[in-house]
Every structure is written in structure tokens, then in C-alpha cells.
Design an enzyme around this catalytic site. Structure first.
Site, PDB file in Angstrom:
ATOM      1  N   ASN A   1       0.878  -1.173   0.000  1.00 19.76           N
ATOM      2  CA  ASN A   1       0.000   0.000   0.000  1.00 19.76           C
ATOM      3  C   ASN A   1       0.913   1.220   0.000  1.00 19.76           C
ATOM      4  O   ASN A   1       1.436   1.609   1.042  1.00 19.76           O
ATOM      5  CB  ASN A   1      -0.911  -0.017   1.222  1.00 19.76           C
ATOM      6  CG  ASN A   1      -1.834   1.186   1.292  1.00 19.76           C
ATOM      7  OD1 ASN A   1      -1.797   2.070   0.440  1.00 19.76           O
ATOM      8  ND2 ASN A   1      -2.659   1.236   2.326  1.00 19.76           N
TER       9      ASN A   1
ATOM     10  N   LYS B   1       3.208   0.669   3.271  1.00 21.41           N
ATOM     11  CA  LYS B   1       2.762  -0.381   4.173  1.00 21.41           C
ATOM     12  C   LYS B   1       2.889  -1.717   3.456  1.00 21.41           C
ATOM     13  O   LYS B   1       2.656  -1.799   2.248  1.00 21.41           O
ATOM     14  CB  LYS B   1       1.321  -0.138   4.615  1.00 21.41           C
ATOM     15  CG  LYS B   1       1.142   1.143   5.426  1.00 21.41           C
ATOM     16  CD  LYS B   1      -0.312   1.344   5.828  1.00 21.41           C
ATOM     17  CE  LYS B   1      -0.486   2.641   6.596  1.00 21.41           C
ATOM     18  NZ  LYS B   1      -1.899   2.889   6.959  1.00 21.41           N
TER      19      LYS B   1
ATOM     20  N   ARG C   1      -2.889  -2.159  -3.104  1.00 23.85           N
ATOM     21  CA  ARG C   1      -4.082  -1.349  -2.863  1.00 23.85           C
ATOM     22  C   ARG C   1      -4.030  -0.153  -3.811  1.00 23.85           C
ATOM     23  O   ARG C   1      -3.041   0.592  -3.837  1.00 23.85           O
ATOM     24  CB  ARG C   1      -4.122  -0.848  -1.426  1.00 23.85           C
ATOM     25  CG  ARG C   1      -5.314   0.075  -1.158  1.00 23.85           C
ATOM     26  CD  ARG C   1      -5.242   0.692   0.218  1.00 23.85           C
ATOM     27  NE  ARG C   1      -6.392   1.549   0.469  1.00 23.85           N
ATOM     28  CZ  ARG C   1      -6.320   2.822   0.843  1.00 23.85           C
ATOM     29  NH1 ARG C   1      -5.140   3.394   0.995  1.00 23.85           N
ATOM     30  NH2 ARG C   1      -7.417   3.527   1.064  1.00 23.85           N
TER      31      ARG C   1
ATOM     32  N   HIS D   1     -13.048   2.940   1.023  1.00 24.68           N
ATOM     33  CA  HIS D   1     -12.956   1.913   2.074  1.00 24.68           C
ATOM     34  C   HIS D   1     -13.630   0.615   1.649  1.00 24.68           C
ATOM     35  O   HIS D   1     -13.992  -0.216   2.491  1.00 24.68           O
ATOM     36  CB  HIS D   1     -13.592   2.392   3.390  1.00 24.68           C
ATOM     37  CG  HIS D   1     -12.830   3.448   4.106  1.00 24.68           C
ATOM     38  ND1 HIS D   1     -13.426   4.325   4.985  1.00 24.68           N
ATOM     39  CD2 HIS D   1     -11.521   3.790   4.092  1.00 24.68           C
ATOM     40  CE1 HIS D   1     -12.522   5.159   5.481  1.00 24.68           C
ATOM     41  NE2 HIS D   1     -11.348   4.848   4.943  1.00 24.68           N
TER      42      HIS D   1
ATOM     43  N   HIS E   1     -16.673   1.710   9.315  1.00 20.41           N
ATOM     44  CA  HIS E   1     -15.209   1.761   9.376  1.00 20.41           C
ATOM     45  C   HIS E   1     -14.866   3.100  10.017  1.00 20.41           C
ATOM     46  O   HIS E   1     -14.997   4.163   9.391  1.00 20.41           O
ATOM     47  CB  HIS E   1     -14.614   1.663   7.968  1.00 20.41           C
ATOM     48  CG  HIS E   1     -13.115   1.771   7.942  1.00 20.41           C
ATOM     49  ND1 HIS E   1     -12.303   0.718   7.644  1.00 20.41           N
ATOM     50  CD2 HIS E   1     -12.289   2.831   8.186  1.00 20.41           C
ATOM     51  CE1 HIS E   1     -11.036   1.099   7.696  1.00 20.41           C
ATOM     52  NE2 HIS E   1     -11.016   2.385   8.035  1.00 20.41           N
TER      53      HIS E   1
ATOM     54  N   ASN F   1      -9.207   7.379  11.485  1.00 20.77           N
ATOM     55  CA  ASN F   1      -8.992   8.781  11.118  1.00 20.77           C
ATOM     56  C   ASN F   1      -9.869   9.129   9.922  1.00 20.77           C
ATOM     57  O   ASN F   1     -10.413  10.213   9.815  1.00 20.77           O
ATOM     58  CB  ASN F   1      -7.520   9.043  10.801  1.00 20.77           C
ATOM     59  CG  ASN F   1      -7.237  10.525  10.668  1.00 20.77           C
ATOM     60  OD1 ASN F   1      -7.617  11.324  11.529  1.00 20.77           O
ATOM     61  ND2 ASN F   1      -6.589  10.921   9.579  1.00 20.77           N
TER      62      ASN F   1
ATOM     63  N   ARG G   1     -11.399  15.498   8.429  1.00 20.48           N
ATOM     64  CA  ARG G   1     -12.338  15.806   7.349  1.00 20.48           C
ATOM     65  C   ARG G   1     -13.697  16.183   7.915  1.00 20.48           C
ATOM     66  O   ARG G   1     -14.170  15.584   8.866  1.00 20.48           O
ATOM     67  CB  ARG G   1     -12.488  14.619   6.393  1.00 20.48           C
ATOM     68  CG  ARG G   1     -11.236  14.272   5.629  1.00 20.48           C
ATOM     69  CD  ARG G   1     -11.505  13.121   4.672  1.00 20.48           C
ATOM     70  NE  ARG G   1     -10.269  12.630   4.071  1.00 20.48           N
ATOM     71  CZ  ARG G   1      -9.960  11.343   3.965  1.00 20.48           C
ATOM     72  NH1 ARG G   1     -10.793  10.415   4.405  1.00 20.48           N
ATOM     73  NH2 ARG G   1      -8.818  10.974   3.413  1.00 20.48           N
TER      74      ARG G   1
ATOM     75  N   VAL H   1     -10.813   3.198  15.645  1.00 15.88           N
ATOM     76  CA  VAL H   1     -11.739   3.653  16.687  1.00 15.88           C
ATOM     77  C   VAL H   1     -12.825   2.606  16.922  1.00 15.88           C
ATOM     78  O   VAL H   1     -13.146   2.262  18.060  1.00 15.88           O
ATOM     79  CB  VAL H   1     -12.361   5.014  16.309  1.00 15.88           C
ATOM     80  CG1 VAL H   1     -13.416   5.427  17.324  1.00 15.88           C
ATOM     81  CG2 VAL H   1     -11.284   6.088  16.203  1.00 15.88           C
TER      82      VAL H   1
ATOM     83  N   GLU I   1      -7.788  -5.623   5.557  1.00 18.42           N
ATOM     84  CA  GLU I   1      -7.714  -5.289   4.140  1.00 18.42           C
ATOM     85  C   GLU I   1      -6.560  -6.007   3.449  1.00 18.42           C
ATOM     86  O   GLU I   1      -6.685  -6.448   2.302  1.00 18.42           O
ATOM     87  CB  GLU I   1      -7.562  -3.770   3.975  1.00 18.42           C
ATOM     88  CG  GLU I   1      -8.760  -2.988   4.483  1.00 18.42           C
ATOM     89  CD  GLU I   1      -8.521  -1.499   4.480  1.00 18.42           C
ATOM     90  OE1 GLU I   1      -8.680  -0.886   3.409  1.00 18.42           O
ATOM     91  OE2 GLU I   1      -8.164  -0.949   5.546  1.00 18.42           O
TER      92      GLU I   1
END
Length: 414
Positions: free
Chosen positions: A7, A14, A98, A188, A216, A219, A249, A341, A395
Site C-alpha cells: 500500500n 505499508k 491497494r 474503504h 469503518h 482517522n 475531514r 476507533v 484489508e
């Protein structure tokens, strides 16, 4: 099949190494050998490596660009130090990437060739902050491993191509959609698809019978209404800015605000858009941070009013979307939480669920408190008619599985 999952971001990479095949997928026993990330690419990079046993290590290396980062990673993964058991570059059978935006062209994961690369580039204007970096990751991998190693692009937007027209079209002049493909794409998608699949596996439910709302929450945040294994609506839109309140956002706002803020603050429209993406959300409301853990501490321990307000708005927006998607689905089996979260904050889950008793959802506080740190399970009360679950998203595993299927010619799940 030994699969390297990548990713690529602007200055990050990643990665994960997964061994999988048809039998492992069917039995949920894929081997996750190694994972981690490379940060601050372009200078003295910081590399975090997490082993299969849960231990981690850090190191630094001077990596001038994405090609250097991929070269270093391939060298490390195939070294004895990595512990993967891979000893040569030829031991990497395939690479899964990804890719954020596939536009209307890519409706599933595909084997990368020159035409696919051109298609990803054609969609750069739809995801200028992501697709160029995803492309660089693919090109760097080609140089590191050669064209003989197959690469697969797994698109974040692909899962949402099942949205009906009435869900993905905006009520703007229709020719704008025809000319410029202005529509809801959703994001997502890889996460929501992973959550839905895992929910079916652990509950033993048939795909056709499942109706769930997935959240989901990290952040970046999004909600998705899933019926029969497919997405029928989602909160993110033409860009990831729309929908839920997120770390930085704004989520849903009145479109007329852009011009109004620009005029009042003496900003360009692009500056206002940047503000809505990077200075709004939890950070903008609280004036403190975009980290939910810190906001909860400020609200609970120091009684900070704006921290408390940011949390209330975040939870209210999520609860409102759950209500909307219960209407879209005609009722649901469960609300499923994931993301940093969603998986780790029992308090936020409880706050979001508070007020959904009318829909049949009652929280078991003890069960909710126990589901943190990667644990999965149900936290609704036994007499709830609408269940609540925590199902950690994976993912990278989904990307690895899609990569195996595409390379092997095994049909992707419908």
C-alpha cells in the site's frame, strides 16, 4: 502462493507477506508471515517490522524514493533476518497492490498490465492524492522484481460498483455525470468487503440472507449498507470528504459553504477544500487533536467542552447514518464496527448505539468493554433484535486473497 501486499502512499509504504491458497482461504488459515511500514521515504526512513508472533522492531535506512523503498523491502523480506523463509526474489510469487480509485472502469481486482496502468493513470484526476503514489508503487515493484512476477490491483472503489443509480447519482444536471463522471464512488470498499465476509463466516449466515450496516471508524470514516453481500449505499461520495465526521475531514456540509468561507476568509476554493480535508472534523471542532483517544481523555478527565462536543457530533453523525441505512435496507441483522476507533473504543461504540433502542439494539456493557485490541464478537444484549458486533478489518488479507484468485484464475467472489 507467497504474496507481498503493498500500500504505497506519498512518503509511506505499508506491507505484509501472506502465504495463501484455495484451501487456506476456505479454512481461514492463511499464514501472515510479516507486516509493517516504511515512513518518511525521501530521506532517513523509519521502518517498523511486526513479526507473526506479535513482536516488533524498528530500524532506519536512507531511502530516496519509492523505488529504493521497494528494493530495500524485497531484499529484507528474502533475507534470513526477516524470518519469512523466503530466500530469493523468485520466492515472491505475486504482489497485490491497494489502489484507491478505479473510476467506472475497474469493477473488481485485475492483473496489472500496460492497459491497467493506463486506466489507473486516467483516474488520477479523481484521486490526485492517492493514485499517483499507487502507480509509483506498482512501477517500483516492476523494476525490483521484473515483469515476470504478476501484480494485481485491488481497488478501494470496486466494492461499491453495485450501488444502484438512485444511490450513486447526485441531483445535479445529468449531463455533468455523462461528461465528467461526477457520481458517488465510495471508498474503504476493501475494508467493508472484508468486514462483511468475516461477519458471515463467524455467524454462519448465508450471504444472500445477510443485511448489515458496517462502520469503518478511524482517522477516515465511512458507513456502508450491505445486502446479500453487496454494497447498496455508502457514505463517502465523489471523494472521501463526504459522509461521516472524521479525524480531519468535515464530512457532510452545505456545498454553498465553500464559496461563503472563501469570500469571508479571503481564500481560494482549493484552500477551502484543503481546510475541509485537513483542518476540520474532530481536529477542527475540538481545536486540540484528531486522535479520539486524546479527545476522550480531555472530555472525561478535564471536562473540555469542545472535546466533548467533537465526540458528540462524531457519534451523532454515525448514529444518523445507521438510521438512514436501516431504512435503505428495510431493517438489518446487525451493525458492525471496525477500524482503529471502531475496534478499540468501547465508549464510542456505546455512545453511537445509545438511542438505537427503537431499532431493537441494546448494548451489553460488559461484552462491549471486553472487545478491544483486535478481539471480535457480539456486544448487543441477548434480547436485541438488531445485533451489534466488532469485526476487525483485514484489508491486507483480502488483497492477498484477491491476488491469489486473479493470478490463479479462480473466480472472485460475486
Amino acid at each position: 502462493m507467497n504474496i507481498l501486499v503493498l500500500n504505497a502512499g506519498s512518503a509511506t509504504l505499508k506491507f505484509q507477506v501472506v502465504v495463501t491458497d484455495a484451501g487456506r482461504i476456505a479454512d481461514d488459515r492463511d499464514d501472515k508471515l510479516l507486516r509493517g511500514q516504511i515512513e518518511r521515504i525521501g530521506g532517513e526512513s523509519v521502518i517498523t517490522i511486526r513479526n507473526a508472533d506479535g513482536t516488533s522492531r524498528k530500524r532506519t535506512a536512507t531511502l530516496r524514493d519509492m523505488r529504493a523503498a521497494v528494493d530495500w523491502l524485497v531484499g529484507f523480506v528474502t533475507s534470513s533476518e526477516s524470518g519469512t523463509g523466503l530466500t530469493a526474489r523468485g520466492d515472491i510469487d505475486a504482489v497485490g497492490h491497494r489502489v484507491v480509485h478505479g473510476g467506472e472502469q475497474f469493477r473488481g481486482s485485475v492483473l496489472v498490465d500496460d492497459a491497467v496502468l493506463q486506466g489507473i493513470e486516467d483516474n488520477v484526476e479523481l484521486a490526485p492524492l492517492h493514485n499517483p503514489h499507487n502507480l509509483r508503487g506498482i512501477e517500483a515493484t516492476r523494476k525490483a522484481l521484473g515483469t515476470g512476477v504478476p501484480q494485481v490491483a485491488v481497488f478501494d472503489t470496486a466494492f461499491h460498483h453495485t450501488l444502484p443509480e438512485h444511490a450513486y447519482l447526485y441531483a445535479i444536471p445529468y449531463p455533468l455525470y455523462r461528461r465528467h463522471k461526477i457520481r458517488r464512488y465510495g471508498f474503504h470498499g476493501t475494508s467493508h468487503r472484508s468486514i462483511a465476509y468475516r461477519f458471515r463466516k463467524i455467524t454462519g449466515r448465508e450471504r444472500a440472507d445477510v443485511r448489515i450496516v458496517t462502520l469503518h471508524l478511524g482517522n477516515g470514516c465511512s458507513a456502508c449498507a450491505i445486502r446479500g453481500g453487496v454494497s447498496i449505499d455508502t457514505s463517502m461520495g465523489f471523494t472521501p470528504l463526504e459522509g461521516l465526521v472524521m479525524g480531519t475531514r468535515a464530512g457532510d456540509i452545505d456545498a454553498a459553504l465553500l464559496d461563503y468561507i472563501a469570500a469571508k476568509e479571503g481564500l481560494s476554493l482549493s484552500q477551502v477544500e484543503a481546510m475541509l480535508n485537513s483542518q476540520s472534523g474532530l481536529l477542527g471542532i475540538s481545536g486540540l487533536t484528531n486522535d479520539m483517544r486524546d479527545l476522550l481523555a480531555e472530555a472525561n478527565e478535564l471536562q473540555d467542552r469542545r472535546a466533548r462536543l467533537a465526540i458528540e457530533i462524531f457519534c451523532y453523525r454515525a448514529r444518523k447514518y445507521i438510521g438512514a441505512y436501516l431504512a435503505s435496507l428495510g431493517g438489518a441483522d446487525a451493525v458492525v464496527f471496525a477500524g482503529g476507533v471502531g475496534e478499540n473504543s468501547a465508549e464510542i461504540r456505546a455512545r453511537i448505539c445509545d438511542g438505537l433502542e427503537w431499532a431493537g439494539l441494546k448494548v451489553n456493557a460488559e461484552a462491549n468493554a471486553s472487545l478491544v485490541g483486535g478481539k471480535e464478537g457480539r456486544f448487543s444484549a441477548d434480547d436485541s433484535t438488531l445485533e451489534a458486533w466488532v469485526v476487525p478489518t483485514d484489508e491486507e488479507l483480502l488483497i492477498a486473497r484477491d491476488t491469489f484468485r486473479v493470478v490463479s484464475g479462480v473466480p472472485l467472489p460475486g
